[in-house]
Motif scaffolding. Structure first.
Motif, PDB file in Angstrom:
ATOM      1  N   ASP A  75       0.848  -1.188   0.000  1.00 37.59           N
ATOM      2  CA  ASP A  75       0.000   0.000   0.000  1.00 37.59           C
ATOM      3  C   ASP A  75       0.885   1.240   0.000  1.00 37.59           C
ATOM      4  O   ASP A  75       1.557   1.521   0.989  1.00 37.59           O
ATOM      5  CB  ASP A  75      -0.926  -0.007   1.212  1.00 37.59           C
ATOM      6  N   PHE A  81      -4.717  -1.655  -0.574  1.00 31.59           N
ATOM      7  CA  PHE A  81      -3.493  -1.883  -1.330  1.00 31.59           C
ATOM      8  C   PHE A  81      -3.446  -0.777  -2.378  1.00 31.59           C
ATOM      9  O   PHE A  81      -4.465  -0.203  -2.743  1.00 31.59           O
ATOM     10  CB  PHE A  81      -3.473  -3.277  -1.983  1.00 31.59           C
ATOM     11  N   SER A  82      -2.290  -0.443  -2.866  1.00 37.33           N
ATOM     12  CA  SER A  82      -2.158   0.538  -3.949  1.00 37.33           C
ATOM     13  C   SER A  82      -0.688   0.598  -4.347  1.00 37.33           C
ATOM     14  O   SER A  82       0.186   0.354  -3.509  1.00 37.33           O
ATOM     15  CB  SER A  82      -2.661   1.917  -3.509  1.00 37.33           C
ATOM     16  N   GLY A 124      -7.482  -0.706  -4.247  1.00 35.85           N
ATOM     17  CA  GLY A 124      -7.507  -0.659  -2.797  1.00 35.85           C
ATOM     18  C   GLY A 124      -8.489   0.343  -2.237  1.00 35.85           C
ATOM     19  O   GLY A 124      -8.652   0.471  -1.025  1.00 35.85           O
TER      20      GLY A 124
END
Length: 194
Positions: A75, A81-82, A124
């Motif tokens: 994340d 998440f990203s 995310g």
């Protein structure tokens, strides 16, 4: 009998029966051959952030689960998440209905050899399920394991027609998300966020 710990392990389980699993080679996260990552450190090219390793379809009594394992899930921008973006197109090989192009909402141009009927997507920060007409059918529930680089998109069976999709065709796509669509791809030198 001495109480001394000999070993330990972490096990991640995804509830459901595996319907199919695909593996993908390591180090092929360059699109059609020439894509490069944005230059900003959040994109972690050296770790293979967008490198799909396995894709598995699971079935439960009332849902379909699409598991994306990438080389590196993390994340960078404050979501679950990203900067990852996971999309799967679903195609019933028994019908010719659907569409052979993208809807136009993901900042992508695509021509499909055969029509698809449903698309599931998630970043995310959220996601959605649509049919080929673009009708919103809900949002997937996501299960994320950063330690095992796994993101699972779970959708109720009724969201994809309420039918058995175990013999359908699937097209998983991994890319970089930017405000609800795929990040821009530009010709020329890579930029910090393109």
């Amino acid at each position: 009998d001495t109480g001394r710990k000999l070993a330990s392990a972490t096990v991640t389980g995804v509830i459901g029966e595996s319907v199919s699993e695909f593996t993908d080679p390591q180090g092929d996260d360059n699109g059609p051959g020439g894509y490069t990552y944005p230059t900003n450190g959040a994109f972690r090219e050296e770790e293979g952030a967008f490198d799909l390793r396995t894709f598995t379809v699971f079935e439960t009594d009332d849902s379909w689960r699409f598991a994306f394992e990438v080389e590196s899930l993390y994340d960078a921008f404050g979501g679950e998440f990203s900067p990852h973006y996971f999309v799967v197109y679903l195609r019933d090989p028994e019908t010719d209905t659907g569409r052979t192009t993208e809807i136009g909402d993901l900042n992508v141009t695509a021509e499909f050899a055969e029509p698809w009927q449903y698309r599931v997507r998630a970043s995310g920060f959220g996601g959605g399920v649509v049919n080929a007409s673009g009708t919103n059918l809900g949002s997937p529930e996501t299960f994320v394991e950063l330690d095992t680089n796994l993101a699972v998109l779970s959708v109720p069976k009724e969201s994809v027609g309420g039918t058995d999709i175990s013999d359908w065709e699937v097209l998983p796509v991994v890319g970089s998300e930017s405000f609800g669509s795929f990040r821009d791809v530009q010709v020329g030198e890579p930029g910090e966020f393109v």
